[in-house]
Design an enzyme around this catalytic site. Structure first.
Site, PDB file in Angstrom:
ATOM      1  N   SER A  70       0.808  -1.220   0.000  1.00 51.94           N
ATOM      2  CA  SER A  70       0.000   0.000   0.000  1.00 51.94           C
ATOM      3  C   SER A  70       0.842   1.271   0.000  1.00 51.94           C
ATOM      4  O   SER A  70       0.312   2.370  -0.185  1.00 51.94           O
ATOM      5  CB  SER A  70      -0.951   0.007   1.211  1.00 51.94           C
ATOM      6  OG  SER A  70      -0.223  -0.131   2.420  1.00 51.94           O
ATOM      7  N   ILE A  74       8.259   0.725  -0.656  1.00 48.75           N
ATOM      8  CA  ILE A  74       8.915  -0.144  -1.633  1.00 48.75           C
ATOM      9  C   ILE A  74       7.907  -1.043  -2.337  1.00 48.75           C
ATOM     10  O   ILE A  74       7.971  -1.234  -3.549  1.00 48.75           O
ATOM     11  CB  ILE A  74      10.001  -0.997  -0.940  1.00 48.75           C
ATOM     12  CG1 ILE A  74      11.138  -0.090  -0.436  1.00 48.75           C
ATOM     13  CG2 ILE A  74      10.551  -2.054  -1.897  1.00 48.75           C
ATOM     14  CD1 ILE A  74      12.168  -0.803   0.412  1.00 48.75           C
ATOM     15  N   GLY A  75       6.967  -1.578  -1.597  1.00 46.06           N
ATOM     16  CA  GLY A  75       5.971  -2.457  -2.203  1.00 46.06           C
ATOM     17  C   GLY A  75       5.166  -1.758  -3.278  1.00 46.06           C
ATOM     18  O   GLY A  75       4.962  -2.292  -4.375  1.00 46.06           O
ATOM     19  N   ASP A 122      -4.834  -9.495   6.101  1.00 46.31           N
ATOM     20  CA  ASP A 122      -3.836  -9.665   7.150  1.00 46.31           C
ATOM     21  C   ASP A 122      -3.170 -11.014   6.896  1.00 46.31           C
ATOM     22  O   ASP A 122      -3.820 -12.060   7.038  1.00 46.31           O
ATOM     23  CB  ASP A 122      -4.514  -9.641   8.525  1.00 46.31           C
ATOM     24  CG  ASP A 122      -3.523  -9.739   9.673  1.00 46.31           C
ATOM     25  OD1 ASP A 122      -2.370 -10.169   9.447  1.00 46.31           O
ATOM     26  OD2 ASP A 122      -3.900  -9.392  10.809  1.00 46.31           O
ATOM     27  N   TYR A 179      14.417  -9.018  15.734  1.00 50.47           N
ATOM     28  CA  TYR A 179      14.179  -8.554  14.371  1.00 50.47           C
ATOM     29  C   TYR A 179      15.053  -9.304  13.370  1.00 50.47           C
ATOM     30  O   TYR A 179      14.582  -9.717  12.307  1.00 50.47           O
ATOM     31  CB  TYR A 179      14.432  -7.049  14.265  1.00 50.47           C
ATOM     32  CG  TYR A 179      14.329  -6.537  12.842  1.00 50.47           C
ATOM     33  CD1 TYR A 179      13.110  -6.560  12.160  1.00 50.47           C
ATOM     34  CD2 TYR A 179      15.444  -6.037  12.180  1.00 50.47           C
ATOM     35  CE1 TYR A 179      13.006  -6.095  10.850  1.00 50.47           C
ATOM     36  CE2 TYR A 179      15.353  -5.566  10.870  1.00 50.47           C
ATOM     37  CZ  TYR A 179      14.125  -5.593  10.212  1.00 50.47           C
ATOM     38  OH  TYR A 179      14.037  -5.144   8.904  1.00 50.47           O
TER      39      TYR A 179
END
Length: 299
Positions: A14, A17-18, A69, A163
């Site tokens: 949204s 990068i995507g 999701d 992470y």
């Protein structure tokens, strides 16, 4: 490369990068399903599945906005089914969705750990798994995951281990799925930026907008297109954006500078890069500078 009749399913596209990858592929004629959580406008974090869909259509592609999701199996299955029902098939999966929390073990709440691992590792695995029956039917199937090289230096673990583990899970799936899916002719690769990329999400956690030495998401978009253009025998690789582009003959990285005029050598490195990665980029930069100098001398 023409991507006409190619159907792409991209998670978390949204914004950032995507979205840049989706728009770049749309310019080549691809039909794009944007599967992300954000359907309503957020004043602190711009971009929704609907604004991304409009950008895709403006670039010449067909778009499907699907609120999803990727932690929820039923939602993922529904999103993939809707994509195939809308476009007729599915050729490319881009695992872009990712969660980040850059803190030590003591400072990382369990719910943040769970969020990162459920989205990054499990989400990537789940989306790929549920898309697999359709990819097996595709004439040119691809999986591209935005994940780093697997550099096991302690410096990547001793500050933000939760992470690092979450991102490395995505990279290990690239390696594993490349081998597992090779019998189906499905190429699986990873892509990671050599420099920090300026995005709205990054600005929220690090105020990166005030830094001049970053690049724009378009470098990752161009590198993604280049990887998707490679033959199916190119699989199981954890690639770096600048390396991909330079090896494809792109010499000028200045176009991707957030602040025009910033030199390549002044850019801020992204994480998870090892000595071999830096050496490879340095070699390619040197080769291109030598080639440019030789070309000017001929003139």
């Amino acid at each position: 490369m023409s991507l006409k009749d190619t159907v792409v399913f991209i998670t978390g596209g949204s914004r950032g990068i995507g979205e840049a990858i989706a728009v770049r592929l749309a310019k080549e004629g691809a039909s794009i399903a944007i599967a992300a959580k954000t359907a309503d406008t957020n004043s602190k974090l711009p971009g929704t599945i609907h604004t991304a869909a409009k950008a895709i259509e403006a670039a010449g592609g067909k778009a499907l906005a699907v609120q999803c999701d990727i932690r929820d199996e039923e939602q993922v299955q529904r999103a993939i089914d809707q994509t195939v029902a809308t476009f007729g098939h599915l050729d490319v999966v881009i695992n872009n969705a990712s969660a980040i929390f850059l803190e030590s073990t003591e400072q990382t709440p369990a719910k943040r750990y769970d969020l990162m691992h459920n989205i990054n590792g499990r989400g990537t695995w789940l989306v790929t798994k549920l898309a697999l029956p359709h990819l097996k039917k595709s004439r040119n199937p691809r999986v591209l995951t935005l994940s780093p090289p697997l550099d096991m230096s302690p410096k990547w673990f001793d500050k933000t281990p939760a992470y690092t583990m979450a991102k490395y899970n995505m990279s290990m799936l690239v390696v594993g799925h490349a081998g597992e899916f090779s019998k189906y002719g499905i190429a699986v690769n990873g892509l990671w930026p050599y420099t920090v990329i300026e995005t709205a999400a990054l600005n929220m956690i690090s105020q990166s907008k005030s830094k001049p030495n970053l690049r724009t998401p378009e470098i990752m978009a161009d590198a993604a297109l280049e990887l998707l253009s490679k033959p199916a025998t190119f699989t199981g690789n954890l690639c770096i954006d600048e390396v991909v582009l330079r090896e494809a003959g792109v010499r000028d990285m200045a176009r991707y500078a957030l602040t025009p005029g910033t030199r390549d050598e002044d850019m801020e490195f992204d994480g998870f890069l090892g000595e071999a990665d830096h050496a490879r980029v340095a070699m390619l930069r040197k080769m291109h500078k030598s080639g440019d100098a030789a070309s000017k001398a001929k003139l």
